[in-house]
Design an enzyme around this catalytic site. Sequence first.
Site, short mmCIF file in Angstrom:
data_model
loop_
_atom_site.label_atom_id
_atom_site.label_comp_id
_atom_site.label_asym_id
_atom_site.label_seq_id
_atom_site.Cartn_x
_atom_site.Cartn_y
_atom_site.Cartn_z
N LYS A 71 0.81 -1.24 0.00
CA LYS A 71 0.00 0.00 0.00
C LYS A 71 0.84 1.28 0.00
O LYS A 71 0.40 2.31 -0.50
CB LYS A 71 -0.94 0.03 1.21
CG LYS A 71 -2.11 -0.93 1.09
CD LYS A 71 -3.06 -0.76 2.26
CE LYS A 71 -4.26 -1.66 2.15
NZ LYS A 71 -5.26 -1.44 3.20
N ASN A 92 -4.88 2.11 -1.65
CA ASN A 92 -5.44 0.74 -1.69
C ASN A 92 -6.16 0.47 -3.01
O ASN A 92 -6.50 -0.67 -3.30
CB ASN A 92 -6.37 0.48 -0.50
CG ASN A 92 -7.75 1.10 -0.70
OD1 ASN A 92 -7.90 2.10 -1.39
ND2 ASN A 92 -8.75 0.50 -0.09
N ASP A 107 -10.41 3.11 1.90
CA ASP A 107 -10.73 2.48 3.20
C ASP A 107 -11.51 3.43 4.12
O ASP A 107 -12.56 3.06 4.67
CB ASP A 107 -9.45 2.03 3.91
CG ASP A 107 -8.92 0.73 3.36
OD1 ASP A 107 -9.69 -0.03 2.74
OD2 ASP A 107 -7.71 0.45 3.54
N ALA A 136 -5.36 1.05 8.63
CA ALA A 136 -6.80 1.30 8.69
C ALA A 136 -7.09 2.55 9.53
O ALA A 136 -7.90 3.39 9.15
CB ALA A 136 -7.51 0.09 9.29
P1 NDP Z 1 -1.68 -2.68 10.72
O1 NDP Z 1 -0.78 -3.85 10.92
O2 NDP Z 1 -1.23 -1.54 9.86
O3 NDP Z 1 -2.03 -2.06 12.18
C1 NDP Z 1 -2.47 -2.89 13.22
C2 NDP Z 1 -2.85 -2.02 14.44
O4 NDP Z 1 -3.39 -2.89 15.44
C3 NDP Z 1 -1.68 -1.29 15.07
O5 NDP Z 1 -2.13 -0.07 15.58
C4 NDP Z 1 -1.30 -2.25 16.23
O6 NDP Z 1 -0.68 -1.58 17.30
C5 NDP Z 1 -2.65 -2.73 16.65
N1 NDP Z 1 -2.63 -4.01 17.35
C6 NDP Z 1 -2.51 -5.25 16.80
N2 NDP Z 1 -2.54 -6.19 17.76
C7 NDP Z 1 -2.67 -5.53 18.95
C8 NDP Z 1 -2.75 -5.95 20.31
N3 NDP Z 1 -2.72 -7.24 20.63
N4 NDP Z 1 -2.88 -5.00 21.26
C9 NDP Z 1 -2.93 -3.69 20.95
N5 NDP Z 1 -2.85 -3.23 19.67
C10 NDP Z 1 -2.72 -4.13 18.68
O7 NDP Z 1 -3.05 -3.28 10.21
P2 NDP Z 1 -4.21 -2.52 9.38
O8 NDP Z 1 -4.41 -1.18 9.99
O9 NDP Z 1 -3.94 -2.64 7.94
O10 NDP Z 1 -5.46 -3.45 9.70
C11 NDP Z 1 -6.10 -3.40 10.97
C12 NDP Z 1 -7.42 -4.10 10.87
O11 NDP Z 1 -8.24 -3.38 9.96
C13 NDP Z 1 -7.37 -5.54 10.35
O12 NDP Z 1 -8.20 -6.34 11.17
C14 NDP Z 1 -7.94 -5.46 8.96
O13 NDP Z 1 -8.63 -6.63 8.61
C15 NDP Z 1 -8.91 -4.31 9.14
N6 NDP Z 1 -9.25 -3.63 7.89
C16 NDP Z 1 -10.56 -3.63 7.56
C17 NDP Z 1 -10.98 -3.04 6.40
C18 NDP Z 1 -12.41 -3.07 6.07
O14 NDP Z 1 -12.73 -2.68 4.94
N7 NDP Z 1 -13.30 -3.47 6.97
C19 NDP Z 1 -10.03 -2.37 5.49
C20 NDP Z 1 -8.66 -2.39 5.96
C21 NDP Z 1 -8.30 -3.02 7.12
P3 NDP Z 1 0.92 -1.29 17.31
O15 NDP Z 1 1.13 -0.08 16.43
O16 NDP Z 1 1.21 -1.04 18.73
O17 NDP Z 1 1.57 -2.53 16.75
#
Ligand code: NDP
Length: 284
Positions: A71, A92, A107, A136
């Site tokens: 992306k 995206n 998104d 996201a």
């Molecule tokens: P990224 O990997 O870019 O970001 C993940 C985020 O989640 C970070 O902020 C991370 O925190 C946090 N995180 C993950 N695990 C934990 C945990 N155990 N405790 C606390 N914080 C946590 O992923 P994306 O942003 O690309 O995707 C996130 C979600 O969005 C996914 O589930 C994806 O499926 C969904 N999504 C949905 C879409 C839709 O159309 N419905 C479109 C795009 C995405 P840290 O920075 O601290 O690691």
Amino acid sequence: MAANYKFELVGVLGFPVAENPTCVMQEAAFAALNLPWRYLTIEVRPASLPDAIRGVRALGMKGVNLTIPHKVAVLPLLDEISPDAAMIGAVNTVWREGDRLIGENTDGKGFLRGMREESGIDPAGKNICVLGAGGAARAITVELALAGAGRITIWNRSGERGEALCRDLKQRTKADAHFEPWRRTYSVSPEVDILVNATSIGLFPEIEAMPDVDLKNARPDLIVCDVVPNPPETRFIKTARALGLKTLTGLPMLVYQGAIGFEMWTGRKAPEAAMKRALEEAFR
Ligand code: NDP
């Protein structure tokens, strides 16, 4: 009438990509409108992305979606980036105008359309808390800010990522953005109007996981949103609903971001109901 065996091509480039469900809803949309289009799910390794984009041009593809890990890497390979995608810092959806490939990010727009159409909520002036600072969260917070949201607070585990998003939001959108490090249970205050889980917590197969959030002090008309589309109802959403709160699942966001892409590619109104039905069946 002369035969026409030619297909217009779109698709998604990612790595890994096999579990990406977008083809299900886009193919359902093409079938619903009887369009000779195909949506391909294509595995592209990071080092091959420049060649893949050359391939998109050579094959005359109408556009592509980009997913993990492309992306951000795709930005310098395109001819133009939309202002919103530039603010988000990620693309995206790519669409074609003549020979030019233009990058957009649907998104956050999909999230907002879901919020407006499914819940009838306008985020203008609202006090919004977003959990997460990944891709996201970036897309959602930029679009919320552009839609006139009031205060936006980002709670994130990693301070570096959370602060970077907060800084970008303030600089690029002039949002009233704040960052809070998320190290223990986050107790939602009654001032918050909308709470969004934009982390991947609760995503299949980790369906028992849910964000460490305490909703006991939340206002009774708090709106709780989740971006996780699979399962369509996360434990977080079920918990909020059991408390009598209004909820918005991640499914509308997925459907509407795809619908916006469909409309950019085909110039036709997307058959959203058919797209949603196809995804619901796929996630069952
Ligand atoms: P990224 O990997 O870019 O970001 C993940 C985020 O989640 C970070 O902020 C991370 O925190 C946090 N995180 C993950 N695990 C934990 C945990 N155990 N405790 C606390 N914080 C946590 O992923 P994306 O942003 O690309 O995707 C996130 C979600 O969005 C996914 O589930 C994806 O499926 C969904 N999504 C949905 C879409 C839709 O159309 N419905 C479109 C795009 C995405 P840290 O920075 O601290 O690691």
